[in-house]
Every structure is written in structure tokens, then in C-alpha cells.
Motif scaffolding. Structure first.
Motif, mmCIF file in Angstrom:
data_model
loop_
_atom_site.group_PDB
_atom_site.id
_atom_site.type_symbol
_atom_site.label_atom_id
_atom_site.label_comp_id
_atom_site.label_asym_id
_atom_site.label_seq_id
_atom_site.Cartn_x
_atom_site.Cartn_y
_atom_site.Cartn_z
ATOM 1 N N MET A 1 0.880 -1.195 0.033
ATOM 2 C CA MET A 1 -0.073 -0.131 -0.098
ATOM 3 C C MET A 1 0.825 1.278 0.112
ATOM 4 N N LEU A 2 0.523 2.246 -1.002
ATOM 5 C CA LEU A 2 1.391 3.379 -0.823
ATOM 6 C C LEU A 2 0.388 4.548 -0.112
ATOM 7 N N ILE A 3 1.168 5.334 0.673
ATOM 8 C CA ILE A 3 0.358 6.233 1.542
ATOM 9 C C ILE A 3 1.061 7.442 0.955
ATOM 10 N N LEU A 4 0.212 8.712 0.662
ATOM 11 C CA LEU A 4 0.408 9.793 0.160
ATOM 12 C C LEU A 4 -0.360 10.837 0.804
ATOM 13 N N GLN A 5 0.431 12.082 1.195
ATOM 14 C CA GLN A 5 -0.246 13.274 1.752
ATOM 15 C C GLN A 5 -0.540 14.337 0.710
ATOM 16 N N ARG A 6 -1.653 14.816 0.606
ATOM 17 C CA ARG A 6 -1.767 15.755 -0.220
ATOM 18 C C ARG A 6 -2.775 17.016 0.211
ATOM 19 N N LYS A 7 -2.400 18.110 -0.206
ATOM 20 C CA LYS A 7 -3.353 19.302 0.300
ATOM 21 C C LYS A 7 -4.491 19.451 -0.810
ATOM 22 N N ARG A 8 -5.349 20.457 -0.469
ATOM 23 C CA ARG A 8 -6.446 20.740 -1.213
ATOM 24 C C ARG A 8 -5.896 21.373 -2.577
ATOM 25 N N GLN B 1 -4.311 19.827 -4.810
ATOM 26 C CA GLN B 1 -3.105 18.980 -5.269
ATOM 27 C C GLN B 1 -3.821 17.574 -5.797
ATOM 28 N N SER B 2 -2.893 17.122 -6.813
ATOM 29 C CA SER B 2 -3.274 15.857 -7.471
ATOM 30 C C SER B 2 -2.392 14.588 -7.237
ATOM 31 N N ILE B 3 -2.693 13.253 -7.642
ATOM 32 C CA ILE B 3 -1.817 12.410 -8.019
ATOM 33 C C ILE B 3 -2.461 11.779 -9.328
ATOM 34 N N LEU B 4 -1.193 11.229 -9.842
ATOM 35 C CA LEU B 4 -1.450 10.479 -11.270
ATOM 36 C C LEU B 4 -1.441 9.069 -11.070
ATOM 37 N N ILE B 5 -2.217 8.322 -11.728
ATOM 38 C CA ILE B 5 -2.175 6.854 -11.675
ATOM 39 C C ILE B 5 -1.848 6.502 -13.065
ATOM 40 N N GLY B 6 -1.046 5.954 -13.429
ATOM 41 C CA GLY B 6 -0.483 5.984 -15.010
ATOM 42 C C GLY B 6 -0.507 7.237 -15.478
ATOM 43 N N ASN B 7 -0.731 7.024 -16.771
ATOM 44 C CA ASN B 7 -0.965 8.390 -17.635
ATOM 45 C C ASN B 7 -2.338 9.042 -17.818
ATOM 46 N N GLU B 8 -3.399 8.080 -17.422
ATOM 47 C CA GLU B 8 -4.611 8.451 -17.659
ATOM 48 C C GLU B 8 -5.690 8.786 -16.651
ATOM 49 N N ILE B 9 -5.165 8.478 -15.459
ATOM 50 C CA ILE B 9 -6.055 8.820 -14.345
ATOM 51 C C ILE B 9 -5.420 9.695 -13.240
ATOM 52 N N GLU B 10 -6.316 10.732 -12.938
ATOM 53 C CA GLU B 10 -5.834 11.978 -11.927
ATOM 54 C C GLU B 10 -6.901 11.945 -10.751
ATOM 55 N N LEU B 11 -6.378 12.023 -9.564
ATOM 56 C CA LEU B 11 -7.063 12.017 -8.439
ATOM 57 C C LEU B 11 -6.760 13.136 -7.847
ATOM 58 N N THR B 12 -7.741 14.073 -7.625
ATOM 59 C CA THR B 12 -7.535 15.466 -7.180
ATOM 60 C C THR B 12 -8.188 15.740 -5.629
ATOM 61 N N ASP C 1 -14.260 15.182 9.004
ATOM 62 C CA ASP C 1 -14.192 13.615 9.010
ATOM 63 C C ASP C 1 -14.479 13.190 7.481
ATOM 64 N N GLN C 2 -14.222 13.880 6.625
ATOM 65 C CA GLN C 2 -14.007 13.513 5.362
ATOM 66 C C GLN C 2 -13.514 14.249 4.428
ATOM 67 N N VAL C 3 -13.142 13.801 3.009
ATOM 68 C CA VAL C 3 -12.233 14.357 2.163
ATOM 69 C C VAL C 3 -13.024 14.286 0.932
ATOM 70 N N LYS C 4 -13.229 15.253 0.089
ATOM 71 C CA LYS C 4 -13.833 15.504 -1.232
ATOM 72 C C LYS C 4 -12.815 15.158 -2.404
ATOM 73 N N LEU C 5 -12.961 14.198 -3.074
ATOM 74 C CA LEU C 5 -12.006 13.968 -4.176
ATOM 75 C C LEU C 5 -12.733 13.889 -5.592
ATOM 76 N N ALA C 6 -11.826 14.354 -6.344
ATOM 77 C CA ALA C 6 -12.207 14.470 -7.929
ATOM 78 C C ALA C 6 -11.648 13.204 -8.597
ATOM 79 N N LEU C 7 -12.107 12.586 -9.349
ATOM 80 C CA LEU C 7 -11.483 11.428 -10.215
ATOM 81 C C LEU C 7 -11.678 11.742 -11.731
ATOM 82 N N THR C 8 -10.547 11.800 -12.574
ATOM 83 C CA THR C 8 -10.559 12.139 -13.797
ATOM 84 C C THR C 8 -10.102 10.609 -14.604
ATOM 85 N N ALA C 9 -10.821 9.992 -15.276
ATOM 86 C CA ALA C 9 -10.217 8.600 -15.853
ATOM 87 C C ALA C 9 -11.108 8.648 -17.373
ATOM 88 N N PRO C 10 -10.625 7.717 -18.476
ATOM 89 C CA PRO C 10 -11.043 7.363 -19.548
ATOM 90 C C PRO C 10 -12.487 6.695 -19.027
#
Length: 76
Positions: free
Chosen positions: A1-8, A10-21, A28-37
């Protein structure tokens, strides 16, 4: 398991096509946006688990198990 810290915002990329922002961070929650094919399925884990439980309760362990059952009946 990979654990990352991100601020509002900020994004991470999974491969070349998936972005998690990270959109928002709350107490008690985090709102995420996923961009994927469109051909990549994105599902909430609790919904997949609930569907698995429902299939098991109905006597169908998985889609593959159902296909095997159908093929077995057709062979007989």
C-alpha cells in the motif's frame, strides 16, 4: 500500500490517464475528484461489497460462478 499526503487542489496521477484531485478537506471526510477514461470503471468499495453480499445471499457467489453453473447445465 502506498500512502501519500496531499493538500487541497493537489493531485496524484495513476498511470498516464487517471488523475485524483483533493477538492475539500473536512473534519471527518475528504472530497475527491477522479478523472479517468470512460472505459475504466470507478466504483465505491462499499457498493461493490454490498453487491457481493447480495449475490452470496441469492446463492450466486460471483458472475464467474454463475457462468460456470450455466455452462454446466448446458453440458448436461
Amino acid at each position: 500500500m502506498l500512502i501519500l499526503q496531499r493538500k487541497r487542489n493537489q493531485s496524484i496521477l495513476i498511470g498516464n490517464e487517471i488523475e485524483l484531485t483533493v477538492l475539500e478537506i473536512g473534519a471527518d471526510q475528504v472530497k475527491l475528484a477522479l478523472t479517468a477514461p470512460r472505459d475504466i470503471s470507478i466504483l465505491r468499495k462499499e457498493l461493490v461489497e454490498a453487491a457481493d453480499i447480495n449475490r452470496e445471499a441469492a446463492g450466486v457467489g460471483s458472475l464467474n460462478a454463475l457462468k460456470k453453473m450455466i455452462k454446466k447445465e448446458e453440458a448436461e
